[in-house]
Design a protein around this motif. Sequence first.
Motif, short mmCIF file in Angstrom:
data_model
loop_
_atom_site.label_atom_id
_atom_site.label_comp_id
_atom_site.label_asym_id
_atom_site.label_seq_id
_atom_site.Cartn_x
_atom_site.Cartn_y
_atom_site.Cartn_z
N UNK A 54 -13.09 -3.53 11.87
CA UNK A 54 -12.97 -3.49 10.41
C UNK A 54 -11.82 -2.57 10.00
N UNK A 55 -11.74 -1.42 10.71
CA UNK A 55 -10.67 -0.47 10.42
C UNK A 55 -9.30 -1.15 10.61
N UNK A 114 -13.26 5.92 5.67
CA UNK A 114 -13.86 4.63 6.04
C UNK A 114 -15.24 4.80 6.67
N UNK A 154 -4.50 -5.43 6.28
CA UNK A 154 -4.47 -5.88 4.88
C UNK A 154 -3.59 -4.97 4.04
N UNK A 155 -3.74 -3.66 4.25
CA UNK A 155 -2.97 -2.70 3.46
C UNK A 155 -1.49 -2.82 3.79
N UNK A 165 0.84 -1.19 0.00
CA UNK A 165 0.00 0.00 0.00
C UNK A 165 0.88 1.25 0.00
N UNK A 178 -8.66 -4.37 10.52
CA UNK A 178 -8.49 -5.42 9.52
C UNK A 178 -8.00 -4.82 8.20
N UNK A 179 -8.57 -3.68 7.84
CA UNK A 179 -8.20 -3.05 6.58
C UNK A 179 -6.76 -2.52 6.66
N UNK A 180 -6.43 -1.90 7.79
CA UNK A 180 -5.05 -1.41 7.96
C UNK A 180 -4.06 -2.56 7.81
#
Lengths: 185, 240
Positions: free
Chosen positions: B68-69, A18, B75-76, A6, B71-73
């Motif tokens: 969720x926040x 978000x 993943x990124x 990223x 999890x996304x961090x």
Amino acid sequence: MSTTLAPASFEAEALPHLDTLYRVALRLTGDPSTAEDLVQETMLKALRAWPSFLPGSNARAWLVTILRNQFINQWRAHRRAPTEVDFEALPDLPNTSDPDPEGRFFRELVDDEVLEAVDALPAEFREVLVLSDMEGLPYNDIAAALGIPVGTVKSRLFRARRILQGRLRRYAEMTGLLPTSQAAE
Amino acid sequence: MTTLPFDCEAVLERLDAFRHHELSPEETRALERHLDACRRCLHAEQFERAFLERLKAAGLHCGCPEALRDRIRERLASGLPAIDSFEFRRLCGRFVTGVTVVTMFDAEDRPVGMTANSFASASLDPPLISVTVDCAATLHDVLVAGTAFTVNILEAKQESLSRRFSTGDDDRFDGLGWQRVEEHHLVLDGVLAHLRCEKVSSCRAGDHTIFIARVLGGDVTEHGRPLLYYRGGYAEGEEL
């Protein structure tokens, strides 16, 4: 499998949105866990498409566009059945003989009551209303995100607001927040 | 250029632009003058404003859940696959395949089977085939432990058989016609062809294992149409 890391610029531009993405996803899907999946897929898709993002343009609108396309492609089958709308039944604007012409009763409603009424709107009205009046996106961005002319955004929004106002008013009457304006239905 | 003074209709048409501060200073003043004088329009403006304020507040009722926040961090931070699973399926789905059911007997001589469209011929000499199986499938461990298995190639009308062997049913052979052939092979009734195979090697490929097997023999039905799999759905092939 090859991976791309990223870029820091993506995190800085995309992560602040978000909240908007999740709320829009929630209103589109009507289900928290589906909304979470949709947001996650959207972020991954956006990261992949990041090289094509125009620096300085509106990242929020760009992300909402991706989210909405992802929703259409992937979750269309699970989309909630549209609610029937009687197109003749748009309520009139209040007139001076109304018990609450300034709409004070809106403030008395709780979030869940408002959101339930929003969710009951037909999908194409719901999405413009959510993007415009709940998330504050400009008409141009909404038009671009939904792939429709600005004039269509405005006319859908007009109808969406009238339908919603009518429903909230009826709800307020039913729960005694407002005296009943017409003979009970 | 200016259209002063506004009538009620013109005011109602411009309320949205008024709220967005999109009117010219002259138009804004004219509209404000009208609202000062006209109760009905003033109420319309107040009503709409109260509605929009309520809607905006309701819109802020929740944000992105923290889990969720995170999890996304995460993943990124770890980078992401070059394509996502949805896209991968969409791409691979454009390749048409036949449908097979791979069958065998487990260590206790009970029949086991699974639908697979990952069957492919691999080598002519020696005659080898491959079939790729999800590590989470029941058949996977039986294949790892055993050697003899059979590839049953489905006929156009056997879509229900394909579904039966690809869903979670534990009694997949219940009420089904099949025969034991050459002691270790299980041949389903009505298939287009079957290949009797003997595993020679295997190779882990991500979340699947590729099993390579020698073909010991088989049988083919002279007439029949194949069951096809394309874009995640079934189709019937022509008899050629």
